[in-house]
Design a protein around this motif. Structure first.
Motif, mmCIF file in Angstrom:
data_model
loop_
_atom_site.group_PDB
_atom_site.id
_atom_site.type_symbol
_atom_site.label_atom_id
_atom_site.label_comp_id
_atom_site.label_asym_id
_atom_site.label_seq_id
_atom_site.Cartn_x
_atom_site.Cartn_y
_atom_site.Cartn_z
ATOM 1 N N VAL A 105 40.290 36.136 44.093
ATOM 2 C CA VAL A 105 38.937 36.240 43.518
ATOM 3 C C VAL A 105 38.364 34.858 43.217
ATOM 4 N N THR A 172 34.399 36.739 34.888
ATOM 5 C CA THR A 172 35.246 37.739 35.536
ATOM 6 C C THR A 172 35.950 38.544 34.442
ATOM 7 N N VAL A 199 38.163 44.956 45.389
ATOM 8 C CA VAL A 199 38.360 43.544 45.035
ATOM 9 C C VAL A 199 39.858 43.262 45.033
ATOM 10 N N MET A 231 32.788 38.514 44.937
ATOM 11 C CA MET A 231 34.193 38.798 44.593
ATOM 12 C C MET A 231 34.867 39.738 45.581
#
Length: 492
Positions: A105, A172, A199, A231
């Protein structure tokens, strides 16, 4: 209006027009972070990395090669491995751990030109609903009532506090049973948990591998769409990552939901639900109806078994995932007495390194996976999980496009108020969110109103698998109809 209060969309446009430089935008956030220590949100600050990334982003913007996230300053939850930067999942057992690798990510975000301001506070190993299990101490909600310090929610409490307090433009988060959506609702921001597999989980410290999913925490639904785009995507390093193209989530925000069918699950009308939450839910349904959607009552009959099933499956997987923290290869190792062997090293290291809540869940997990109890608990919970997933599948098969529920059973509570002798009280915070993780579905929390104390309340929309664009469009309509623009009064 200081640049750190901007949305991603506003900052993107200003950066492209040359109205502000990425360095100045980053400096505005770094200044806010230094002034915001009382929130306990940032636990490892990385100003040098941030300014280097901001300068690189400026060069890309000048060259006309700038994706939407280019130059956008972010906070990164301490669960994501960031190369050379402490990544300790808010646990003493990982004290001093600086990974030699970067999570998928954060790699994607940096490739898109995003700027990392630092690492954010969280519950230890993401186990908690109030950010009170962190080895760094509490994160604090920017919203305050009667001088009481409130929880920002958990486990992504630092992310929620940082975004709501305008220390960064977005952050995040990760969500195993509600850890993006519950803190988002407690702090008046937007948080989306994508479909399981949308993700990559590679390089994120594991809690419960079949439930964990990373997602964005942002100031608006549009920002969530922009951030999620950066992401998401297939990752061969994560065996559960879906090999699906990532649609343009921002383009899906048409604001048109005419003819869509929104389900209201009757099982979410819990006994003792505060009247304010009940009213908020009814108001949200009315807003979607006014936008042209059809509101229908639906049944998700196995909902009542979701919390017990979750608190068997999640600790079971945690006990297995956390077995690797043993003091042998990295992280904390206890000082041993003469004559201590490897068993004593394991015992002492784990007793010193893990906090009480993590120890509790590891013990529950080890118990439900043990030979005599595996079938009685773990296998039974897995069967219940399959039934919960089937409930949702049947609702969607009957033509429901999205499901509207409360996000939390209450507004944010005071720090220390729930840490009573009964951990179940805290677990009940996840009552509206865990079903979504058990079924692997996308869910988004949207701020819709304030309670009588003036604290934010959110609603949750649950979508069909892989249809985050459609889900975000429903959230966008709800956000516009609710017109939530309240901000916490600055006290920090």
């Amino acid at each position: 209006m200081s640049a750190n209060t901007w949305t991603i969309a506003a900052a993107r446009d200003a950066l492209r027009k040359g109205e502000i430089s990425a360095t100045d935008l980053t400096m505005a956030c770094l200044t806010a972070i230094d002034a915001g220590d009382a929130l306990g949100a940032f636990v490892h600050k990385t100003p040098e990395i941030a300014l280097d990334q901001a300068r690189a982003a400026e060069a890309r913007i000048k060259a006309g090669d700038a994706p939407s996230m280019c130059g956008i300053p972010l906070g990164i939850k301490d669960l994501f491995a960031t190369r050379g930067v402490p990544s300790q999942a808010a646990s003493n057992i990982l004290r001093g751990f600086r990974p030699e690798y970067e999570s998928t990510v954060t790699t994607k975000l940096f490739e898109a030109g995003a700027v990392m301001l630092g690492k954010l506070n969280m519950d230890e190993f993401a186990m908690g609903s109030s950010n009170e299990t962190s080895c760094y101490g509490h994160a604090v909600n920017p919203w305050k009532v009667d001088g009481r310090k409130l929880t920002p929610g958990g486990s992504s409490g630092g992310s929620a506090a940082a975004v709501a307090g305008d220390l960064c433009l977005a952050a995040t988060g990760t969500d195993t049973g509600g850890s993006i959506r519950q803190p988002a609702a407690f702090t008046g921001i937007v948080g989306i948990k994508p479909t399981y597999g949308r993700v990559s989980r590679w390089g994120i410290v594991a809690f419960a591998s079949s439930l964990d999913q990373a997602g964005p925490m942002t100031k608006t639904v549009r920002d969530a769409a922009i951030f999620l785009q950066a992401m998401a995507g297939h990752d061969p390093k994560d065996s559960t990552s879906a090999d699906l193209a990532v649609p343009d989530f921002e383009a899906a925000l048409t604001g048109d939901i005419r003819g869509k069918k929104i389900g209201l699950p009757r099982e979410y009308r819990m006994e003792g639900m505060p009247a304010e939450i009940e009213k908020l839910w009814a108001d949200g349904a009315a807003m979607l109806r006014d936008a042209g959607a059809e509101i229908v009552d639906i049944s998700l009959p196995h909902t009542k078994y979701a919390l017990p099933a979750y608190y068997v499956i999640a600790p079971g997987e945690a006990s297995s995932n956390l077995a690797r923290y043993d003091g042998v290869r990295y992280g904390h190792r206890a000082k041993l007495a003469a004559g201590d062997g490897i068993t004593e090293m394991y015992e002492k290291t784990r007793a010193e390194g893990f906090g009480k809540e993590v120890q509790r869940r590891v013990m529950i997990g080890t118990y439900v996976l043990s030979a005599g109890f595996y079938d009685a608990y773990y296998n039974r919970a897995r069967k219940v999980r399959a039934l919960i997933k089937r409930d949702f599948e049947q609702a969607f098969a009957a033509g429901v496009d999205a499901i509207l529920t409360p996000a939390t059973p209450s507004a944010a509570f005071g720090l220390g108020e729930m840490s009573s002798a009964d951990p179940i009280e805290m677990y009940l915070n996840d009552v509206f969110t865990v079903t979504v993780n058990l079924a692997g579905l996308p869910g988004v929390a949207v701020p819709v109103g304030l309670d009588k104390q003036g604290l934010p309340l959110g609603l949750q929309l649950i979508g069909r698998p892989w249809e985050e664009g459609d889900l975000l469009n429903h959230a966008y309509v709800l956000e516009r109809a609710a017109g939530f623009v309240a901000k916490p009064a600055k006290w920090w």
